[in-house]
Scaffold this motif. Structure first.
Motif, mmCIF file in Angstrom:
data_model
loop_
_atom_site.group_PDB
_atom_site.id
_atom_site.type_symbol
_atom_site.label_atom_id
_atom_site.label_comp_id
_atom_site.label_asym_id
_atom_site.label_seq_id
_atom_site.Cartn_x
_atom_site.Cartn_y
_atom_site.Cartn_z
ATOM 1 N N SER A 98 0.864 -1.175 0.000
ATOM 2 C CA SER A 98 0.000 0.000 0.000
ATOM 3 C C SER A 98 0.904 1.230 0.000
ATOM 4 N N TRP A 99 0.323 2.398 0.059
ATOM 5 C CA TRP A 99 1.076 3.654 0.014
ATOM 6 C C TRP A 99 1.999 3.707 -1.210
ATOM 7 N N GLY A 100 1.649 3.011 -2.280
ATOM 8 C CA GLY A 100 2.477 2.997 -3.470
ATOM 9 C C GLY A 100 3.723 2.139 -3.344
ATOM 10 N N GLN A 101 3.801 1.359 -2.287
ATOM 11 C CA GLN A 101 4.966 0.506 -2.039
ATOM 12 C C GLN A 101 4.542 -0.950 -2.044
ATOM 13 N N LYS A 102 5.506 -1.815 -2.274
ATOM 14 C CA LYS A 102 5.233 -3.249 -2.234
ATOM 15 C C LYS A 102 5.735 -3.818 -0.921
ATOM 16 N N GLY A 103 5.131 -4.906 -0.521
ATOM 17 C CA GLY A 103 5.555 -5.564 0.706
ATOM 18 C C GLY A 103 4.925 -4.932 1.924
ATOM 19 N N CYS A 104 5.675 -4.917 3.003
ATOM 20 C CA CYS A 104 5.189 -4.426 4.292
ATOM 21 C C CYS A 104 6.243 -3.490 4.880
ATOM 22 N N PHE A 105 5.813 -2.320 5.314
ATOM 23 C CA PHE A 105 6.716 -1.336 5.914
ATOM 24 C C PHE A 105 7.467 -1.944 7.098
ATOM 25 N N SER A 106 6.756 -2.632 7.969
ATOM 26 C CA SER A 106 7.374 -3.225 9.147
ATOM 27 C C SER A 106 8.386 -4.306 8.765
ATOM 28 N N LEU A 152 2.083 -23.365 13.623
ATOM 29 C CA LEU A 152 1.601 -23.043 12.287
ATOM 30 C C LEU A 152 1.542 -21.528 12.095
ATOM 31 N N ALA A 153 1.161 -20.793 13.135
ATOM 32 C CA ALA A 153 1.162 -19.324 13.065
ATOM 33 C C ALA A 153 2.586 -18.809 12.840
ATOM 34 N N ASP A 154 3.566 -19.425 13.502
ATOM 35 C CA ASP A 154 4.975 -19.052 13.282
ATOM 36 C C ASP A 154 5.364 -19.258 11.821
ATOM 37 N N LEU A 155 4.974 -20.394 11.266
ATOM 38 C CA LEU A 155 5.277 -20.711 9.875
ATOM 39 C C LEU A 155 4.629 -19.697 8.923
ATOM 40 N N ILE A 156 3.399 -19.317 9.202
ATOM 41 C CA ILE A 156 2.684 -18.350 8.360
ATOM 42 C C ILE A 156 3.381 -17.001 8.396
ATOM 43 N N ILE A 157 3.810 -16.574 9.578
ATOM 44 C CA ILE A 157 4.512 -15.285 9.688
ATOM 45 C C ILE A 157 5.837 -15.338 8.932
ATOM 46 N N THR A 158 6.537 -16.449 9.017
ATOM 47 C CA THR A 158 7.794 -16.587 8.281
ATOM 48 C C THR A 158 7.548 -16.510 6.774
ATOM 49 N N ILE A 163 7.570 -13.393 1.549
ATOM 50 C CA ILE A 163 6.942 -12.862 0.330
ATOM 51 C C ILE A 163 6.912 -11.336 0.358
ATOM 52 N N CYS A 164 6.885 -10.752 1.543
ATOM 53 C CA CYS A 164 6.972 -9.277 1.620
ATOM 54 C C CYS A 164 8.339 -8.802 1.147
ATOM 55 N N LEU A 165 9.387 -9.461 1.609
ATOM 56 C CA LEU A 165 10.735 -9.079 1.168
ATOM 57 C C LEU A 165 10.924 -9.332 -0.323
ATOM 58 N N GLU A 166 10.333 -10.410 -0.811
ATOM 59 C CA GLU A 166 10.434 -10.732 -2.232
ATOM 60 C C GLU A 166 9.818 -9.633 -3.101
ATOM 61 N N GLN A 167 8.881 -8.885 -2.543
ATOM 62 C CA GLN A 167 8.250 -7.805 -3.309
ATOM 63 C C GLN A 167 9.274 -6.761 -3.751
ATOM 64 N N ASN A 168 10.386 -6.654 -3.023
ATOM 65 C CA ASN A 168 11.447 -5.723 -3.417
ATOM 66 C C ASN A 168 12.085 -6.113 -4.746
ATOM 67 N N ARG A 175 2.188 -14.345 -9.999
ATOM 68 C CA ARG A 175 3.096 -15.368 -9.473
ATOM 69 C C ARG A 175 3.032 -15.398 -7.932
ATOM 70 N N VAL A 176 2.976 -14.212 -7.315
ATOM 71 C CA VAL A 176 2.873 -14.142 -5.854
ATOM 72 C C VAL A 176 1.541 -14.731 -5.396
#
Length: 190
Positions: A98-106, A152-158, A163-168, A175-176
């Protein structure tokens, strides 16, 4: 506009507008690589105006991080009723950005986590902890209590961070989406 007066001049910007304009700059460049000139250019507010509102660049970064999470919370994919798999998939699709950016700010900011102001680190940890618990709640609704929902929640966050970093790398959105669909099939089968 605001009627606040700083040093005898009327403030011609709002705090929220400044933060919404600084988020993409910090998101793209990180705290260390963002200059005050970058922030002036993005916001249209001079350094003196920024420093009248924020203590320093680090304070502006912390406020931007807060604003980011404050804006995400009402849209929270993990809080929609009914809880379950659709929410988990919606959470993963936040990676589109969002905000014109890909991935996650955090997630992007995690690259310089050790060098971030302590308040920024606290905000990031608190929101990651909250997302983790919300994932557990959604998994419990979808799978029941029988499975190891915490792991499983840990795995999902990983997966989400990856995929957020891959957005760079600017991958094709289709594909995503396909990766998310395959991942969802895998975890639903667990």
């Amino acid at each position: 506009m605001t009627d606040n007066v700083a040093m005898g001049r009327r403030k011609l910007f709002t705090r929220e507008d400044v933060l919404n304009k600084t988020i993409p700059v910090f998101w793209k460049h990180g705290l260390a690589e963002t200059s005050v000139q970058d922030l002036e250019q993005a916001t249209g507010v001079r350094k003196s105006g920024l420093y009248a509102e924020f203590k320093d660049k680090e304070d502006l970064f912390v406020a931007s991080m807060r604003q980011y999470f404050d804006m995400l919370t009402p849209r929270g994919a993990l809080t929609k009723q009914p809880l379950g798999w659709d929410n988990v998939e919606g959470f993963l699709k936040v990676c589109y950005g969002s905000w014109g950016q890909k991935g996650c700010f955090s997630v992007n900011s995690m690259r310089e986590f050790a060098d971030l102001p302590p308040k920024a680190r606290q905000i990031m940890i608190a929101n990651m902890t909250k997302a983790h618990q919300l994932l557990i709640d959604n998994l419990a609704a979808a799978r029941g209590e029988a499975g190891d929902n915490e792991s499983l929640a840990d795995l999902i966050i990983t997966f989400f961070c990856g995929i957020c970093l891959e957005q760079n790398l600017s991958p094709d959105r289709a594909r995503v989406t396909k990766k998310i669909e395959h991942f969802m099939k895998l975890i639903r089968g667990m």
